[in-house]
Write an enzyme that holds these catalytic residues in place. Structure first.
Site, PDB file in Angstrom:
ATOM      1  N   ASP A 122       0.833  -1.211   0.000  1.00 61.25           N
ATOM      2  CA  ASP A 122       0.000   0.000   0.000  1.00 61.25           C
ATOM      3  C   ASP A 122       0.867   1.259   0.000  1.00 61.25           C
ATOM      4  OD1 ASP A 122      -2.354   1.420  -0.036  1.00 61.25           O
ATOM      5  OD2 ASP A 122      -2.744   1.221   2.107  1.00 61.25           O
ATOM      6  N   GLY A 174      -0.024   5.489  -4.387  1.00 61.07           N
ATOM      7  CA  GLY A 174      -0.623   6.777  -4.749  1.00 61.07           C
ATOM      8  C   GLY A 174      -0.001   7.912  -3.951  1.00 61.07           C
ATOM      9  N   ASN A 227     -11.025  -2.449  -5.271  1.00 64.63           N
ATOM     10  CA  ASN A 227     -10.265  -1.538  -6.137  1.00 64.63           C
ATOM     11  C   ASN A 227     -10.932  -1.330  -7.498  1.00 64.63           C
ATOM     12  OD1 ASN A 227      -7.015  -2.672  -4.899  1.00 64.63           O
ATOM     13  ND2 ASN A 227      -8.189  -0.868  -4.285  1.00 64.63           N
ATOM     14  N   ARG A 273     -12.281   2.164  -8.179  1.00 59.76           N
ATOM     15  CA  ARG A 273     -11.431   3.338  -8.454  1.00 59.76           C
ATOM     16  C   ARG A 273     -11.783   3.917  -9.831  1.00 59.76           C
ATOM     17  NH1 ARG A 273      -5.452   2.564  -5.766  1.00 59.76           N
ATOM     18  NH2 ARG A 273      -6.240   1.936  -3.719  1.00 59.76           N
ATOM     19  N   ARG A 306      -4.906  -1.717   8.867  1.00 57.81           N
ATOM     20  CA  ARG A 306      -6.135  -2.480   8.643  1.00 57.81           C
ATOM     21  C   ARG A 306      -5.848  -3.599   7.651  1.00 57.81           C
ATOM     22  NH1 ARG A 306      -7.608   2.822   6.802  1.00 57.81           N
ATOM     23  NH2 ARG A 306      -7.100   3.107   4.590  1.00 57.81           N
ATOM     24  N   SER A 342      -8.173  -4.577   5.138  1.00 57.33           N
ATOM     25  CA  SER A 342      -8.761  -4.287   3.820  1.00 57.33           C
ATOM     26  C   SER A 342      -9.185  -5.543   3.048  1.00 57.33           C
ATOM     27  CB  SER A 342      -7.803  -3.429   2.975  1.00 57.33           C
ATOM     28  OG  SER A 342      -7.518  -2.220   3.634  1.00 57.33           O
TER      29      SER A 342
HETATM   30  C1  IPE Z   1      -5.463  -2.676  -0.168  1.00 58.87           C
HETATM   31  O1  IPE Z   1      -5.100  -1.349  -0.370  1.00 58.87           O
HETATM   32  C2  IPE Z   1      -5.496  -3.392  -1.478  1.00 58.87           C
HETATM   33  C3  IPE Z   1      -4.206  -3.586  -2.110  1.00 58.87           C
HETATM   34  C4  IPE Z   1      -3.043  -3.293  -1.604  1.00 58.87           C
HETATM   35  C5  IPE Z   1      -4.250  -4.196  -3.420  1.00 58.87           C
HETATM   36  P1  IPE Z   1      -6.197  -0.197  -0.506  1.00 58.87           P
HETATM   37  O2  IPE Z   1      -5.444   1.067  -0.692  1.00 58.87           O
HETATM   38  O3  IPE Z   1      -7.177  -0.557  -1.559  1.00 58.87           O
HETATM   39  O4  IPE Z   1      -6.910  -0.263   0.903  1.00 58.87           O
HETATM   40  P2  IPE Z   1      -7.793   0.818   1.672  1.00 58.87           P
HETATM   41  O5  IPE Z   1      -8.845   1.281   0.713  1.00 58.87           O
HETATM   42  O6  IPE Z   1      -6.895   1.935   2.064  1.00 58.87           O
HETATM   43  O7  IPE Z   1      -8.329   0.096   2.866  1.00 58.87           O
HETATM   44  C1  IPE Z   2      -1.543   0.243  -3.369  1.00 61.37           C
HETATM   45  O1  IPE Z   2      -1.313   1.606  -3.427  1.00 61.37           O
HETATM   46  C2  IPE Z   2      -1.770  -0.368  -4.726  1.00 61.37           C
HETATM   47  C3  IPE Z   2      -3.164  -0.734  -5.013  1.00 61.37           C
HETATM   48  C4  IPE Z   2      -4.153  -0.709  -4.165  1.00 61.37           C
HETATM   49  C5  IPE Z   2      -3.460  -1.158  -6.365  1.00 61.37           C
HETATM   50  P1  IPE Z   2      -2.526   2.639  -3.438  1.00 61.37           P
HETATM   51  O2  IPE Z   2      -2.890   2.904  -4.851  1.00 61.37           O
HETATM   52  O3  IPE Z   2      -3.625   2.183  -2.576  1.00 61.37           O
HETATM   53  O4  IPE Z   2      -1.821   3.918  -2.828  1.00 61.37           O
HETATM   54  P2  IPE Z   2      -2.421   4.919  -1.734  1.00 61.37           P
HETATM   55  O5  IPE Z   2      -2.927   4.101  -0.593  1.00 61.37           O
HETATM   56  O6  IPE Z   2      -3.515   5.670  -2.410  1.00 61.37           O
HETATM   57  O7  IPE Z   2      -1.279   5.785  -1.347  1.00 61.37           O
HETATM   58 MG    MG Z   3      -4.063   2.414  -0.634  1.00 60.68          MG
END
Ligand code: IPE
Ligand code: IPE
Ligand code: MG
Length: 250
Positions: free
Chosen positions: A24, A27, A72, A75, A198, A200
């Site tokens: 995680d 982004g 996801n 998104r 968490r 998730s």
């Molecule tokens: C969990 O990350 C899913 C993956 C790492 C693929 P998210 O970024 O989707 O989780 P939340 O929404 O913060 O709980």
């Molecule tokens: C994890 O990074 C990758 C996926 C869930 C695909 P995020 O895309 O959730 O990155 P943040 O949590 O927004 O920083």
């Molecule tokens: Mg994330």
């Protein structure tokens, strides 16, 4: 004491057999650099490569990585599409390294939901790497723990209906065997990056007794040294599985 080349700090007799990782923070990593989110995902692939290499080096048999959750899909389409394309490109690009390092690729999740070219590329890589024996990399894609539990309940329900099993015979092992993770041991260690604490909807059934390790490091910054820290922390813990210290240490 037996030692692992490159990592003498690690106790070779206490290597987790299965490590699950919630990757995680891609982004947020990109945002910090003033870049679009997809650049964070791209850098995330480099971190995946390092983590897999590390796992193979220290002899972790299974690594399950949460790459795309059921949730996801909600998104923005532009991010989902870019992630799917990145998946196709990365699997193709990393194939030689997987072969070189003895990594067997497996997928976990509702793969039928992925775009056709993704599913095809994954299938090809699974087939090509199927005899590799060092480490199994399980990529969780379009996966969630509840999805898998529901799938398992459907299977068990059908088996009850067909008289193959009685309702009172349903126990831990029946449920475990009905999950798509049946072929893997439960994770010993669960790592989540980016500071979120968490689950998730990751391996809900399987992590019942996993040690959990949270780190603030964002996934694209996660190096072999960070993985090493997680392993050392894991090795300092006492896993009691409901028993007392005295029972464990005698
Ligand atoms: C969990 O990350 C899913 C993956 C790492 C693929 P998210 O970024 O989707 O989780 P939340 O929404 O913060 O709980
Ligand atoms: C994890 O990074 C990758 C996926 C869930 C695909 P995020 O895309 O959730 O990155 P943040 O949590 O927004 O920083
Ligand atoms: Mg994330």
């Amino acid at each position: 004491m037996e030692q692992i080349t490159n990592y003498p700090q690690i106790q070779a007799n206490r290597i987790p057999k299965h490590v699950a990782i919630i990757m995680d923070g891609n982004g947020r990593w990109a945002k910090k650099q003033g870049l679009m989110r997809i650049f964070g995902h791209r850098r995330g692939v480099d971190a995946v490569r390092g983590a897999i290499e590390f796992a193979a080096e220290v002899g972790i048999e299974y690594v399950t990585m949460y790459a795309f959750s059921t949730e996801n899909w909600n998104r923005p389409a532009i991010e989902v599409n870019a992630l799917m394309q990145l998946l196709v490109d990365s699997v193709e690009k990393e194939l030689p390294a997987l072969m070189k390092n003895g990594i067997r690729l497996k997928t976990l999740g509702n793969i039928a939901e992925l775009p056709g070219n993704c599913a095809a590329q994954l299938k090809k890589a699974e087939e090509k790497t199927k005899d590799n024996e060092k480490t199994t990399l399980v990529l969780a894609l379009s996966y969630s723990g509840r999805w898998d539990i529901i799938e398992a309940m459907k299977k068990i329900g059908n088996n009850i209906k067909e008289g193959k099993i009685q309702p009172n015979e349903v126990d831990d092992s029946v449920v475990s065997a009905a999950l798509n993770t049946a072929q893997y041991p439960d994770p010993d260690l669960l790592i989540r990056t980016s500071g979120e604490q968490r689950i998730s909807n990751f391996l809900l059934w399987e992590i019942a007794y996993s040690e959990v390790y949270f780190t603030d490091v964002l996934w694209p910054d996660f190096t072999k040294n960070h993985f090493l820290d997680a392993i050392l922390d894991y090795q300092s813990r006492e896993r009691r599985f409901g028993k007392t210290t005295e029972q464990i240490t005698k």
